[in-house]
Design a protein around this motif. Structure first.
Motif, PDB file in Angstrom:
ATOM      1  N   VAL A  83       0.846  -1.197   0.000  1.00  0.00           N
ATOM      2  CA  VAL A  83       0.000   0.000   0.000  1.00  0.00           C
ATOM      3  C   VAL A  83       0.886   1.253   0.000  1.00  0.00           C
ATOM      4  CG1 VAL A  83      -1.665   1.342   1.370  1.00  0.00           C
ATOM      5  CG2 VAL A  83      -1.985  -1.147   1.065  1.00  0.00           C
ATOM      6  N   ARG A  84       1.932   1.214   0.824  1.00  0.00           N
ATOM      7  CA  ARG A  84       2.822   2.372   0.977  1.00  0.00           C
ATOM      8  C   ARG A  84       3.535   2.727  -0.330  1.00  0.00           C
ATOM      9  NH1 ARG A  84       2.559   6.345   4.364  1.00  0.00           N
ATOM     10  NH2 ARG A  84       2.497   4.949   6.161  1.00  0.00           N
ATOM     11  N   VAL A  85       4.009   1.719  -1.039  1.00  0.00           N
ATOM     12  CA  VAL A  85       4.771   2.014  -2.258  1.00  0.00           C
ATOM     13  C   VAL A  85       3.880   2.649  -3.326  1.00  0.00           C
ATOM     14  CG1 VAL A  85       4.634  -0.226  -3.442  1.00  0.00           C
ATOM     15  CG2 VAL A  85       6.660   1.219  -3.745  1.00  0.00           C
ATOM     16  N   ASP A 141      -3.907 -10.982  -1.115  1.00  0.00           N
ATOM     17  CA  ASP A 141      -4.590  -9.885  -0.435  1.00  0.00           C
ATOM     18  C   ASP A 141      -3.774  -8.590  -0.548  1.00  0.00           C
ATOM     19  OD1 ASP A 141      -6.443  -8.550   1.212  1.00  0.00           O
ATOM     20  OD2 ASP A 141      -5.266  -9.020   3.002  1.00  0.00           O
ATOM     21  N   ALA A 142      -2.463  -8.702  -0.338  1.00  0.00           N
ATOM     22  CA  ALA A 142      -1.590  -7.516  -0.400  1.00  0.00           C
ATOM     23  C   ALA A 142      -1.620  -6.899  -1.801  1.00  0.00           C
ATOM     24  CB  ALA A 142      -0.165  -7.884  -0.004  1.00  0.00           C
ATOM     25  N   LEU A 143      -1.560  -7.748  -2.824  1.00  0.00           N
ATOM     26  CA  LEU A 143      -1.561  -7.239  -4.200  1.00  0.00           C
ATOM     27  C   LEU A 143      -2.925  -6.649  -4.566  1.00  0.00           C
ATOM     28  CD1 LEU A 143       0.549 -10.015  -6.011  1.00  0.00           C
ATOM     29  CD2 LEU A 143       1.269  -7.673  -5.460  1.00  0.00           C
ATOM     30  N   GLY A 146      -3.285  -2.801  -5.248  1.00  0.00           N
ATOM     31  CA  GLY A 146      -3.308  -2.603  -6.696  1.00  0.00           C
ATOM     32  C   GLY A 146      -1.907  -2.582  -7.292  1.00  0.00           C
ATOM     33  N   LEU A 147      -0.920  -2.984  -6.519  1.00  0.00           N
ATOM     34  CA  LEU A 147       0.460  -3.011  -7.021  1.00  0.00           C
ATOM     35  C   LEU A 147       0.618  -4.172  -8.007  1.00  0.00           C
ATOM     36  CD1 LEU A 147       3.376  -1.728  -6.511  1.00  0.00           C
ATOM     37  CD2 LEU A 147       3.774  -3.716  -5.039  1.00  0.00           C
ATOM     38  N   PRO A 148       1.130  -3.905  -9.218  1.00  0.00           N
ATOM     39  CA  PRO A 148       1.384  -5.013 -10.139  1.00  0.00           C
ATOM     40  C   PRO A 148       2.428  -5.959  -9.531  1.00  0.00           C
ATOM     41  CG  PRO A 148       1.548  -2.885 -11.270  1.00  0.00           C
ATOM     42  CD  PRO A 148       1.485  -2.603  -9.804  1.00  0.00           C
ATOM     43  N   GLY A 149       2.195  -7.249  -9.651  1.00  0.00           N
ATOM     44  CA  GLY A 149       3.071  -8.247  -9.035  1.00  0.00           C
ATOM     45  C   GLY A 149       4.546  -8.040  -9.319  1.00  0.00           C
ATOM     46  N   GLU A 150       4.867  -7.611 -10.546  1.00  0.00           N
ATOM     47  CA  GLU A 150       6.288  -7.478 -10.912  1.00  0.00           C
ATOM     48  C   GLU A 150       6.997  -6.357 -10.154  1.00  0.00           C
ATOM     49  OE1 GLU A 150       3.755  -7.437 -13.030  1.00  0.00           O
ATOM     50  OE2 GLU A 150       3.894  -5.771 -14.458  1.00  0.00           O
ATOM     51  N   ARG A 151       6.226  -5.508  -9.465  1.00  0.00           N
ATOM     52  CA  ARG A 151       6.863  -4.469  -8.656  1.00  0.00           C
ATOM     53  C   ARG A 151       6.976  -4.862  -7.176  1.00  0.00           C
ATOM     54  NH1 ARG A 151       4.185  -0.712 -12.242  1.00  0.00           N
ATOM     55  NH2 ARG A 151       3.144   0.541 -10.649  1.00  0.00           N
ATOM     56  N   LEU A 152       6.713  -6.128  -6.908  1.00  0.00           N
ATOM     57  CA  LEU A 152       6.927  -6.664  -5.560  1.00  0.00           C
ATOM     58  C   LEU A 152       8.091  -7.661  -5.627  1.00  0.00           C
ATOM     59  CD1 LEU A 152       6.148  -7.128  -2.576  1.00  0.00           C
ATOM     60  CD2 LEU A 152       4.495  -8.843  -3.377  1.00  0.00           C
ATOM     61  N   LEU A 153       9.071  -7.432  -4.767  1.00  0.00           N
ATOM     62  CA  LEU A 153      10.225  -8.326  -4.696  1.00  0.00           C
ATOM     63  C   LEU A 153      10.202  -9.006  -3.334  1.00  0.00           C
ATOM     64  CD1 LEU A 153      12.812  -9.100  -6.309  1.00  0.00           C
ATOM     65  CD2 LEU A 153      13.975  -7.227  -5.151  1.00  0.00           C
ATOM     66  N   LEU A 154      10.148 -10.330  -3.340  1.00  0.00           N
ATOM     67  CA  LEU A 154      10.109 -11.072  -2.087  1.00  0.00           C
ATOM     68  C   LEU A 154      11.514 -11.578  -1.787  1.00  0.00           C
ATOM     69  CD1 LEU A 154       6.822 -12.979  -2.947  1.00  0.00           C
ATOM     70  CD2 LEU A 154       7.046 -11.099  -1.306  1.00  0.00           C
TER      71      LEU A 154
END
Ligand code: C2E
Ligand code: MG
Ligand code: MG
Ligand code: MG
Length: 292
Positions: free
Chosen positions: A100-102, A135-137, A141-149
């Motif tokens: 959400v923050r990003v 749920d987080a995505l 609304g963050l596109p998955g490719e902008r999340l790095l685990l």
């Protein structure tokens, strides 16, 4: 004799957790209270392009602000949360809040950014994890490719067959995987072939004595070379000096993260850093030099 053994164990235990066991038991009790009181916070550390120095994203780092003890470092409380299972709750909160923050960060600078989130071994194994990720995505609304685990080599090696299944589910959501503390865990390089990994986070242990240490230089070069051939990107951790940054950049390291380019900071400070950084990168070189 039994007494002696007990003592020896105490020493090992306290050395590992950085305090006497009695204290850590009370720390554990305090953690449950802290969850109720909302004492956990998220800090964000910039991950910057080594060449342009523009902020590409942030790593989310958890903080515990205890009313009496002050800031309790994650090295102290994460292992306890990992043992008692609180990490699942804290980790789920961190993942969602960070996504959400990003989005807000992106709105502030009107360009895409990514967010990196640490996932502990227990969270990774938890069967509710994929639901938490969805749920987080969805919420952010963050596109998955902008999340790095970020996961460690150890997390993958506990049960590689299970890890493979989870990673492919993550890939289906287009989330990217980083190997945290790369080079410090027990593992074989075979997992780089087997698993869908995007990023190697070169551990600070190999960066801190650059450029003078020949051995560390050799390790960094080898990792950068390997990453290039496997088409992985590298984020160097713990970059504290211009010399280290230059050394890594000249050898093809795309991104750096460290005190030189920004300490972990609260969200409002991160927005200010982003706005300044954005502004500075839009200026011609001469003007930029003048304002720095
Ligand atoms: P990590 O994921 O490898 O995070 C990098 C650590 O290096 C952070 O420590 C960061 O503050 C520190 N660091 C960054 N740049 C520099 C530098 O230039 N010099 C030095 N000396 N240190 C630097 P931090 O925040 O104390 O976190 C420690 C570890 O705790 C993390 O290591 C990660 O394993 C764990 N952790 C932190 N937040 C979370 C979280 O939300 N979930 C989970 N599961 N683990 C977390
Ligand atoms: Mg990390
Ligand atoms: Mg790391
Ligand atoms: Mg680390």
């Amino acid at each position: 004799r039994a007494k002696g053994t007990g003592k020896a164990r105490c020493v090992i235990y306290s050395a590992r957790l950085g305090g006497p066991p009695e204290h850590d038991i009370s720390l554990e009790a305090a953690m449950f209270q802290a969850v109720r009181e909302g004492e956990f916070l998220l800090y964000y550390q910039p991950i910057v392009n080594a060449h342009t120095r523009q902020i590409q994203g942030f790593e989310t780092l958890m903080r515990w602000k205890h009313p009496r003890l002050g800031m309790v470092p994650p090295a102290r409380f994460i292992p306890i949360a990992e043992t008692n299972g609180l990490i699942n709750l804290l980790g789920a909160w961190a993942l969602k809040a960070a996504c959400v923050r990003v989005r807000r960060f992106e709105q502030a600078v009107r360009r895409p950014l990514y967010i990196s989130v640490n996932i502990s071994p227990r969270q990774f194994r938890n069967d509710k994890f994929l639901g938490v990720l969805d749920d987080a995505l969805a919420t952010s609304g963050l596109p998955g490719e902008r999340l790095l685990l970020e996961i460690t080599e150890g997390t993958l090696m506990v049960d590689p067959v299970h890890a493979e299944a989870i990673l492919s589910q993550m890939a289906e959501r287009r989330a990217r995987i980083a190997i945290d503390d790369f080079g410090t865990g027990y593992s074989s390089l075979a997992y780089l072939k087997r698993f869908p990994i995007s990023v190697l986070k070169l551990d600070r242990a190999f960066v801190k004595d650059l450029p003078s240490s020949h051995k560390d230089g050799a390790i960094c070069n080898a990792v950068l070379d390997l990453a290039k051939h496997l088409r992985l990107s590298v984020v160097a951790e713990g970059v504290e000096t211009e010399e280290q940054l230059r050394y890594l950049e000249q050898r093809g390291c795309q991104c750096v993260q460290g005190y030189l380019t920004g300490k972990p900071m609260p969200a409002n400070v991160a927005v200010a850093a982003l706005t300044e950084n954005q502004y500075a990168t839009l200026l011609p070189d001469a003007l930029r030099a003048a304002i720095q």
